[in-house]
Design an enzyme around this catalytic site. Structure first.
Site, PDB file in Angstrom:
ATOM      1  N   CYS A  49       0.794  -1.236   0.000  1.00 33.26           N
ATOM      2  CA  CYS A  49       0.000   0.000   0.000  1.00 33.26           C
ATOM      3  C   CYS A  49       0.824   1.283   0.000  1.00 33.26           C
ATOM      4  O   CYS A  49       0.289   2.347  -0.276  1.00 33.26           O
ATOM      5  CB  CYS A  49      -0.933   0.006   1.190  1.00 33.26           C
ATOM      6  SG  CYS A  49      -2.248  -1.183   0.991  1.00 33.26           S
ATOM      7  N   PHE A 100     -10.794  -4.157  -0.522  1.00 35.23           N
ATOM      8  CA  PHE A 100      -9.886  -3.824  -1.627  1.00 35.23           C
ATOM      9  C   PHE A 100     -10.644  -3.610  -2.944  1.00 35.23           C
ATOM     10  O   PHE A 100     -11.642  -4.279  -3.215  1.00 35.23           O
ATOM     11  CB  PHE A 100      -8.843  -4.929  -1.838  1.00 35.23           C
ATOM     12  CG  PHE A 100      -7.829  -5.061  -0.722  1.00 35.23           C
ATOM     13  CD1 PHE A 100      -7.547  -3.993   0.114  1.00 35.23           C
ATOM     14  CD2 PHE A 100      -7.153  -6.253  -0.512  1.00 35.23           C
ATOM     15  CE1 PHE A 100      -6.612  -4.100   1.137  1.00 35.23           C
ATOM     16  CE2 PHE A 100      -6.210  -6.379   0.515  1.00 35.23           C
ATOM     17  CZ  PHE A 100      -5.940  -5.303   1.337  1.00 35.23           C
ATOM     18  N   HIS A 108      -3.254   7.422   3.393  1.00 34.17           N
ATOM     19  CA  HIS A 108      -3.665   6.249   2.613  1.00 34.17           C
ATOM     20  C   HIS A 108      -4.885   5.619   3.291  1.00 34.17           C
ATOM     21  O   HIS A 108      -4.833   5.271   4.477  1.00 34.17           O
ATOM     22  CB  HIS A 108      -2.520   5.231   2.549  1.00 34.17           C
ATOM     23  CG  HIS A 108      -2.982   3.880   2.095  1.00 34.17           C
ATOM     24  ND1 HIS A 108      -3.506   3.659   0.844  1.00 34.17           N
ATOM     25  CD2 HIS A 108      -3.035   2.681   2.726  1.00 34.17           C
ATOM     26  CE1 HIS A 108      -3.850   2.394   0.726  1.00 34.17           C
ATOM     27  NE2 HIS A 108      -3.576   1.783   1.860  1.00 34.17           N
ATOM     28  N   ASN A 141      -9.995   0.345  -0.715  1.00 36.52           N
ATOM     29  CA  ASN A 141      -8.538   0.499  -0.593  1.00 36.52           C
ATOM     30  C   ASN A 141      -7.904  -0.094  -1.855  1.00 36.52           C
ATOM     31  O   ASN A 141      -7.888  -1.306  -2.041  1.00 36.52           O
ATOM     32  CB  ASN A 141      -8.066  -0.225   0.679  1.00 36.52           C
ATOM     33  CG  ASN A 141      -6.541  -0.275   0.809  1.00 36.52           C
ATOM     34  OD1 ASN A 141      -5.806   0.115  -0.094  1.00 36.52           O
ATOM     35  ND2 ASN A 141      -6.071  -0.775   1.938  1.00 36.52           N
TER      36      ASN A 141
HETATM   37  C1  LIG Z   1      -1.880  -3.953   1.385  1.00 34.82           C
HETATM   38  C2  LIG Z   1      -0.995  -3.012   2.120  1.00 34.82           C
HETATM   39  O1  LIG Z   1       0.194  -3.019   1.868  1.00 34.82           O
HETATM   40  C3  LIG Z   1      -1.459  -2.010   3.146  1.00 34.82           C
HETATM   41  C4  LIG Z   1      -2.879  -1.977   3.577  1.00 34.82           C
HETATM   42  O2  LIG Z   1      -3.536  -0.965   3.531  1.00 34.82           O
HETATM   43  S1  LIG Z   1      -3.467  -3.427   4.119  1.00 34.82           S
HETATM   44  C5  LIG Z   1      -5.065  -3.096   4.669  1.00 34.82           C
HETATM   45  C6  LIG Z   1      -5.034  -2.604   6.033  1.00 34.82           C
HETATM   46  N1  LIG Z   1      -6.374  -2.609   6.522  1.00 34.82           N
HETATM   47  C7  LIG Z   1      -6.800  -3.469   7.472  1.00 34.82           C
HETATM   48  O3  LIG Z   1      -6.064  -4.306   7.960  1.00 34.82           O
HETATM   49  C8  LIG Z   1      -8.223  -3.358   7.886  1.00 34.82           C
HETATM   50  C9  LIG Z   1      -8.322  -2.571   9.147  1.00 34.82           C
HETATM   51  N2  LIG Z   1      -9.525  -2.963   9.853  1.00 34.82           N
HETATM   52  C10 LIG Z   1     -10.707  -2.351   9.681  1.00 34.82           C
HETATM   53  O4  LIG Z   1     -10.865  -1.402   8.939  1.00 34.82           O
HETATM   54  C11 LIG Z   1     -11.841  -2.857  10.532  1.00 34.82           C
HETATM   55  O5  LIG Z   1     -11.298  -3.609  11.608  1.00 34.82           O
HETATM   56  C12 LIG Z   1     -12.851  -3.774   9.769  1.00 34.82           C
HETATM   57  C13 LIG Z   1     -13.601  -2.957   8.732  1.00 34.82           C
HETATM   58  C14 LIG Z   1     -12.142  -4.934   9.067  1.00 34.82           C
HETATM   59  C15 LIG Z   1     -13.867  -4.362  10.734  1.00 34.82           C
HETATM   60  O6  LIG Z   1     -14.469  -3.301  11.471  1.00 34.82           O
HETATM   61  P1  LIG Z   1     -14.457  -3.326  13.081  1.00 34.82           P
HETATM   62  O7  LIG Z   1     -15.077  -2.073  13.531  1.00 34.82           O
HETATM   63  O8  LIG Z   1     -13.095  -3.632  13.549  1.00 34.82           O
HETATM   64  O9  LIG Z   1     -15.489  -4.483  13.371  1.00 34.82           O
HETATM   65  P2  LIG Z   1     -15.360  -5.766  14.313  1.00 34.82           P
HETATM   66  O10 LIG Z   1     -16.768  -6.088  14.730  1.00 34.82           O
HETATM   67  O11 LIG Z   1     -14.335  -5.622  15.380  1.00 34.82           O
HETATM   68  O12 LIG Z   1     -14.853  -6.869  13.270  1.00 34.82           O
HETATM   69  C16 LIG Z   1     -15.752  -7.549  12.394  1.00 34.82           C
HETATM   70  C17 LIG Z   1     -15.313  -8.987  12.333  1.00 34.82           C
HETATM   71  O13 LIG Z   1     -14.054  -9.035  11.655  1.00 34.82           O
HETATM   72  C18 LIG Z   1     -13.073  -9.693  12.468  1.00 34.82           C
HETATM   73  N3  LIG Z   1     -11.789  -9.032  12.189  1.00 34.82           N
HETATM   74  C19 LIG Z   1     -11.559  -7.698  12.131  1.00 34.82           C
HETATM   75  N4  LIG Z   1     -10.263  -7.476  11.764  1.00 34.82           N
HETATM   76  C20 LIG Z   1      -9.702  -8.689  11.590  1.00 34.82           C
HETATM   77  C21 LIG Z   1      -8.404  -9.117  11.197  1.00 34.82           C
HETATM   78  N5  LIG Z   1      -7.432  -8.236  10.872  1.00 34.82           N
HETATM   79  N6  LIG Z   1      -8.168 -10.449  11.122  1.00 34.82           N
HETATM   80  C22 LIG Z   1      -9.149 -11.345  11.394  1.00 34.82           C
HETATM   81  N7  LIG Z   1     -10.417 -10.998  11.759  1.00 34.82           N
HETATM   82  C23 LIG Z   1     -10.678  -9.681  11.853  1.00 34.82           C
HETATM   83  C24 LIG Z   1     -13.573  -9.491  13.903  1.00 34.82           C
HETATM   84  O14 LIG Z   1     -13.077 -10.486  14.765  1.00 34.82           O
HETATM   85  C25 LIG Z   1     -15.080  -9.599  13.709  1.00 34.82           C
HETATM   86  O15 LIG Z   1     -15.462 -10.957  13.614  1.00 34.82           O
HETATM   87  P3  LIG Z   1     -16.919 -11.415  14.192  1.00 34.82           P
HETATM   88  O16 LIG Z   1     -17.944 -10.507  13.544  1.00 34.82           O
HETATM   89  O17 LIG Z   1     -17.043 -12.814  13.786  1.00 34.82           O
HETATM   90  O18 LIG Z   1     -16.852 -11.189  15.665  1.00 34.82           O
END
Ligand SMILES: CC(=O)CC(=O)SCCNC(=O)CCNC(=O)[C@H](O)C(C)(C)COP(=O)(O)OP(=O)(O)OC[C@H]1O[C@@H](n2cnc3c(N)ncnc32)[C@H](O)[C@@H]1OP(=O)(O)O
Length: 393
Positions: free
Chosen positions: A168, A219, A307, A340
């Site tokens: 990213c 994504f 980002h 994203n």
């Molecule tokens: C590719 C690159 O180089 C760089 C990048 O940008 S990579 C992308 C980076 N982005 C991320 O990692 C995503 C960041 N996370 C988020 O935006 C939020 O956590 C989300 C939208 C994924 C979920 O929203 P939230 O408010 O956290 O909701 P929350 O209820 O806690 O999670 C929803 C479910 O997802 C699961 N979950 C959330 N993040 C997780 C993770 N990283 N791994 C595994 N499970 C996950 C939770 O355990 C939950 O499961 P259940 O509903 O079964 O209980």
């Protein structure tokens, strides 16, 4: 065979007088748009996974909290039907994915580049360097940069480089390198091209890969370009000056975020530890840069081009930097409208920042602020930070 002029004659080895600026921005999206409300049904249907009811409900919960309302893709249902291994979890499908990437990556990248050159308004012969920044679209020879240079009619002496594959933060790396080139070579004009297509990592949902389920929820595909140069001509219109850029690696966090190219295509892990690692380290990583801006005690006095990695990442930065709601609005809008898109998402956010500034009748391209921070995160964990200076509107 065409004749070659001497490229070194076109590049003046004197340094530029001033700092480099972004002189034009252009973006492009594939034709298929899928609304987030429809995405769980679409994704589980096309991957023949409707029987995984619990996983689908979990995916729906994630999609609802993602902050994404729609995203774009090049991947058609016909492409999937012709290459069923793409949706057979762990089946070898790299050949099929590469064939699609080889055709579609330059196509979308060229569309974005043409828009950028049109906005810039200068002859393409003035482009001295081309950087192609991607994680998904460069694994063939000659690579996408070659096809892009050819299609745009760039000089055969254009200096091409690949920035590949940083995930990213790749656009931020590309812009930082373009700044160095532009400031050290008078008259250099660097076309920075970013393109990512998620066909590289589109898989059927699996209970064993929840990190990838998160990726599928957020994504999207896109391409975005910028032209970077110093000492602008009177006919060039700078958008943001690139004041100072750098990279900080957060130690002992490489297991938070990683990716691998396998016979089954790109796979990646987005670990929950990513958010905690950012929460624990972001202020430390920004410390030197904030000192440079002189705004360490007035973080709302800066503008931000973050980002749009995910809704929780934007929320976290807002909380940690104690920012008012409007400060990260450009990132939220890009995440909402396109998802994203990895590297291109940062350039879309730059574009959104200047668009919104104009719409609001702000005094600068930074929403009224003079200085701003451009920030991107990716595997490593690596943080890329650049101080920007806006221009008056
Ligand atoms: C590719 C690159 O180089 C760089 C990048 O940008 S990579 C992308 C980076 N982005 C991320 O990692 C995503 C960041 N996370 C988020 O935006 C939020 O956590 C989300 C939208 C994924 C979920 O929203 P939230 O408010 O956290 O909701 P929350 O209820 O806690 O999670 C929803 C479910 O997802 C699961 N979950 C959330 N993040 C997780 C993770 N990283 N791994 C595994 N499970 C996950 C939770 O355990 C939950 O499961 P259940 O509903 O079964 O209980």
């Amino acid at each position: 065979m065409g004749s070659l002029d001497n490229g070194s004659a076109r590049i003046n080895n004197q340094k530029a007088n001033g700092l480099a600026s972004i002189l034009a921005i252009g973006t492009a999206l594939p034709p298929i748009c899928i609304k987030q409300d429809d995405y769980p049904d679409y994704y589980f249907r096309v991957t023949k996974s409707d029987h995984k009811t619990q996983l689908k409900e979990k995916f729906r919960r994630i999609c609802e909290k993602s902050g994404v309302t729609k995203r774009y893709t090049v991947l058609t249902e016909d492409m999937i039907k012709e290459n069923e291994n793409i949706i057979t979890y762990k089946a070898p499908s790299l050949d099929a994915r590469q064939a699609i990437l080889h055709k579609e990556t330059p196509k979308l990248a060229i569309e974005a580049a043409l828009k950028t050159i049109q906005e810039w308004g200068q002859p393409v012969s003035k482009i001295t360097h081309l950087f192609f920044c991607s994680s998904s679209g460069g694994c063939y020879l000659p690579s996408s940069d070659f096809q892009i240079a050819k299609a745009l009619g760039l000089e055969p002496t254009v200096q091409r480089s690949m920035v590949f594959p940083h995930g990213c933060y790749v656009a931020s790396s590309g812009l930082r390198l373009a700044k160095d080139i532009a400031e050290n070579n008078k008259d250099a004009r660097v076309l920075v091209v970013c393109c990512e297509l998620m066909v590289s990592s589109f898989h059927a949902p699996s209970e064993d890969a929840i990190g990838m389920l998160i990726g599928h929820a957020i994504f999207g595909d896109g391409a975005a370009c910028a032209i970077v140069g110093a000492d602008p001509e009177p006919t060039e219109r700078p958008i943001f000056e690139l004041v100072k850029g750098g990279q900080v690696i957060v130690p002992d966090t490489e297991d938070c975020l990683g990716g691998w190219v396998m016979e089954m295509g790109w796979i990646y892990d987005l670990n929950k530890r990513l958010l905690q690692a950012l929460a624990d380290n972001i202020l430390g990583a920004l410390d030197d840069t904030l000192r440079l801006t002189g705004k360490r005690d007035d973080l709302n006095g800066l503008f931000y081009v973050l980002h749009p990695g995910g809704r929780a990442i934007i929320d976290l930065l807002e909380e940690k930097l104690e920012l008012t709601k409007d400060k990260l609005e450009s990132s939220r809008r890009v995440l909402s409208n396109y998802g994203n898109m990895w590297g291109p998402a940062l350039v879309f956010t730059l574009d959104e920042m200047r668009r919104k500034s104009k719409e609001d009748n702000a005094t600068t391209t930074g929403g009224g602020s003079e200085l701003g921070l451009m920030m991107a995160f990716g595997p490593g964990l690596t943080t890329e930070i650049m101080v920007l200076r806006s221009v008056p509107l």
